[in-house]
Scaffold this active site. Sequence first.
Site, PDB file in Angstrom:
ATOM      1  N   HIS A  65     -12.169   7.522  -2.309  1.00  0.00           N
ATOM      2  CA  HIS A  65     -12.290   6.224  -1.627  1.00  0.00           C
ATOM      3  C   HIS A  65     -11.459   6.233  -0.334  1.00  0.00           C
ATOM      4  O   HIS A  65     -11.958   5.913   0.749  1.00  0.00           O
ATOM      5  CB  HIS A  65     -11.807   5.125  -2.582  1.00  0.00           C
ATOM      6  CG  HIS A  65     -11.732   3.749  -1.981  1.00  0.00           C
ATOM      7  ND1 HIS A  65     -12.535   2.713  -2.383  1.00  0.00           N
ATOM      8  CD2 HIS A  65     -10.918   3.236  -1.018  1.00  0.00           C
ATOM      9  CE1 HIS A  65     -12.232   1.627  -1.689  1.00  0.00           C
ATOM     10  NE2 HIS A  65     -11.244   1.909  -0.852  1.00  0.00           N
ATOM     11  N   GLU A  66     -10.191   6.639  -0.450  1.00  0.00           N
ATOM     12  CA  GLU A  66      -9.307   6.639   0.727  1.00  0.00           C
ATOM     13  C   GLU A  66      -9.763   7.679   1.753  1.00  0.00           C
ATOM     14  O   GLU A  66      -9.697   7.434   2.957  1.00  0.00           O
ATOM     15  CB  GLU A  66      -7.861   6.904   0.318  1.00  0.00           C
ATOM     16  CG  GLU A  66      -7.248   5.827  -0.581  1.00  0.00           C
ATOM     17  CD  GLU A  66      -7.303   4.437   0.034  1.00  0.00           C
ATOM     18  OE1 GLU A  66      -7.220   4.313   1.269  1.00  0.00           O
ATOM     19  OE2 GLU A  66      -7.446   3.459  -0.731  1.00  0.00           O
TER      20      GLU A  66
ATOM     21  N   HIS B  98     -12.397   6.290   4.035  1.00  0.00           N
ATOM     22  CA  HIS B  98     -11.817   5.501   5.141  1.00  0.00           C
ATOM     23  C   HIS B  98     -11.311   6.453   6.222  1.00  0.00           C
ATOM     24  O   HIS B  98     -11.553   6.267   7.410  1.00  0.00           O
ATOM     25  CB  HIS B  98     -10.597   4.701   4.657  1.00  0.00           C
ATOM     26  CG  HIS B  98     -10.911   3.527   3.779  1.00  0.00           C
ATOM     27  ND1 HIS B  98     -11.808   2.554   4.127  1.00  0.00           N
ATOM     28  CD2 HIS B  98     -10.397   3.147   2.580  1.00  0.00           C
ATOM     29  CE1 HIS B  98     -11.851   1.634   3.165  1.00  0.00           C
ATOM     30  NE2 HIS B  98     -11.004   1.972   2.213  1.00  0.00           N
TER      31      HIS B  98
HETATM   32 ZN   LIG Z   1     -10.319   0.793   0.609  1.00  0.00          ZN
END
Ligand SMILES: [Zn+2]
Length: 378
Positions: A66-67, A70
């Site tokens: 998830h990170e 980003h």
């Molecule tokens: Zn996030």
Amino acid sequence: MRPSIRLGRILGIEIGLHYSWFIIAMLIVFSLNGHFHQVNPQWSAALRWSLATMTALLFFASIVAHELSHAAVAKARGIPVKSITLFALGGVANIEKESSDASSEFWMAIAGPITSAVIGLLFVGIARIVGWQPHAGTPPAPLSAGLLWLGYINIALAVFNMIPGYPLDGGRVLRAIVWGINHNLNRATKIVASVGQFIAVAFIVFGFFRFFYAGAFGGLWLAFIGWFLADAAAASQSSVEMSAAIADIRVGDVMSRDCLPVDASKNLARFVDEYLLRTGRQCFTVVQNGRQLGIATIDDLKRVARNRWPFMKVADIARPLDELQTLSPETPLAQAFDLIARDGMNQLPVVSNGELVGVITRGDVLRFMQTHQELKAA
Ligand SMILES: [Zn+2]
């Protein structure tokens, strides 16, 4: 947040663990063990614990993914990313600066929830492939039970992160949309902070209601999330007000200009007595034969053990300006503030045409902010 334990690099981004992560990792393994006991009480303790550990590891890998999503969008848009850190409340990508346009902000923010949702669906899909049937009536096999939990938790993560309260991803997405429409980042942040406050209050009220009237402990958890969101909304509100207040202040307006020259050959013990303690200043220009060698600060001095001070020279601790992160007198104060706050620096040298003209310290910035705060309160 800086990683405390380095795990390695992915896509050139350092992945690390903060010490607080171990607490949540243990809690998750324990609660997964309980969860698997409920799924099938027949499973042996050895099976449950190993399944719980594997599932927890995959869960943390999902958070890193998830990170990373980003971070990958940030990098693709030219915004540097230093590291990703897992800590007690999840993961955080240390993105170096704010995005400069609404579309970068939008894609950077939404990449995380999309990734979590895709990973969640993938896990559920794999559970199907390895034989899990939704309405079979029999408990799933151990592998499917782990995969299903990972599937649901990742989808839940995607949904939770899309709550439109800044700094959650959903808040950033909403801010990017408003920013794209009105072309004013400060106004967009203010609007999103108000939405965040409203949602926060709703969480708190609903959470307490659930707790007191339905006796649901989950209610306290909701109220806690609400409190976290309210806090974040208030913080982003005041940072907008602050950045508007200091928009046209430059480093040169606030820095200390009085860096005393000190001779490079002076020994450290005398440097402390005659310069540091006597003047109370923070920054010294180290000079040799009328030429600037670099600067010496309290931080540089503190790296040398006290009993070695009489045997070392100022030249030994001086750092040349071209090895240091420096600012120019024209740098906006907000940028200096970010650097000092984010990197935990105590001071940054200010250089103009290759010459040291001053130093800006944490104290200078804080004093400046305080004056502004007090005037506003008056
Ligand atoms: Zn996030």
